[in-house]
Design a protein around this motif. Structure first.
Motif, PDB file in Angstrom:
ATOM      1  N   ASP A 294      -4.592   5.488  -2.140  1.00 53.31           N
ATOM      2  CA  ASP A 294      -4.535   4.183  -1.468  1.00 53.31           C
ATOM      3  C   ASP A 294      -4.104   4.337  -0.012  1.00 53.31           C
ATOM      4  O   ASP A 294      -4.603   3.637   0.867  1.00 53.31           O
ATOM      5  N   ASN A 295      -3.163   5.252   0.254  1.00 52.44           N
ATOM      6  CA  ASN A 295      -2.722   5.495   1.638  1.00 52.44           C
ATOM      7  C   ASN A 295      -3.889   5.943   2.507  1.00 52.44           C
ATOM      8  O   ASN A 295      -4.061   5.478   3.635  1.00 52.44           O
ATOM      9  N   ALA A 296      -4.685   6.878   1.999  1.00 50.67           N
ATOM     10  CA  ALA A 296      -5.827   7.380   2.763  1.00 50.67           C
ATOM     11  C   ALA A 296      -6.869   6.286   2.957  1.00 50.67           C
ATOM     12  O   ALA A 296      -7.439   6.143   4.040  1.00 50.67           O
ATOM     13  N   ARG A 297      -7.121   5.508   1.932  1.00 49.52           N
ATOM     14  CA  ARG A 297      -8.108   4.424   2.019  1.00 49.52           C
ATOM     15  C   ARG A 297      -7.697   3.428   3.102  1.00 49.52           C
ATOM     16  O   ARG A 297      -8.516   3.026   3.933  1.00 49.52           O
ATOM     17  N   THR A 298      -6.428   3.054   3.114  1.00 47.51           N
ATOM     18  CA  THR A 298      -5.919   2.118   4.124  1.00 47.51           C
ATOM     19  C   THR A 298      -6.049   2.715   5.520  1.00 47.51           C
ATOM     20  O   THR A 298      -6.450   2.028   6.469  1.00 47.51           O
ATOM     21  N   ALA A 299      -5.710   4.004   5.666  1.00 43.98           N
ATOM     22  CA  ALA A 299      -5.793   4.671   6.969  1.00 43.98           C
ATOM     23  C   ALA A 299      -7.233   4.738   7.463  1.00 43.98           C
ATOM     24  O   ALA A 299      -7.510   4.479   8.639  1.00 43.98           O
ATOM     25  N   VAL A 300      -8.170   5.062   6.574  1.00 44.72           N
ATOM     26  CA  VAL A 300      -9.586   5.132   6.961  1.00 44.72           C
ATOM     27  C   VAL A 300     -10.073   3.759   7.401  1.00 44.72           C
ATOM     28  O   VAL A 300     -10.731   3.621   8.433  1.00 44.72           O
TER      29      VAL A 300
END
Length: 95
Positions: free
Chosen positions: A6-12
């Motif tokens: 989820d952290n990576a998805r939000t950052a992308v």
């Protein structure tokens, strides 16, 4: 197959919005040319024809090129916040 936290998805999603990446675009992970085992990450307007879409659950997508797919299949993409912006890391998938 590579998974996306989820952290990576939000950052992308955040980076893509800031960069004006179109809806069909996203983050592309490719094998680094001339450096086996290293990967290049780039925001792209659309995937290449042979890319695999590994995450399309949010506003933005994550694509993996065919050369990198095998090396990434048991890893997960995560993001760590920093003052310069998020840093992406590849870690083993949690069992």
């Amino acid at each position: 197959m590579l998974t996306v936290t989820d952290n990576a998805r939000t950052a992308v999603e955040s980076l893509a919005q800031q960069a004006g990446v179109p809806h069909e675009g996203g983050l592309r992970i490719a094998q680094s040319s001339g450096q086996p085992g290293n990967f290049e990450l780039a925001l792209v307007p659309a995937p290449q024809p042979d890319d695999t879409v590994v995450d399309d659950s949010g506003e933005t997508k994550v694509f993996v090129d065919t050369e990198a797919a095998g090396a990434l299949e048991s890893l997960q993409l995560d993001a760590e916040p920093s003052t310069e912006g998020p840093g992406f890391v590849l870690t083993p998938q949690q069992a």
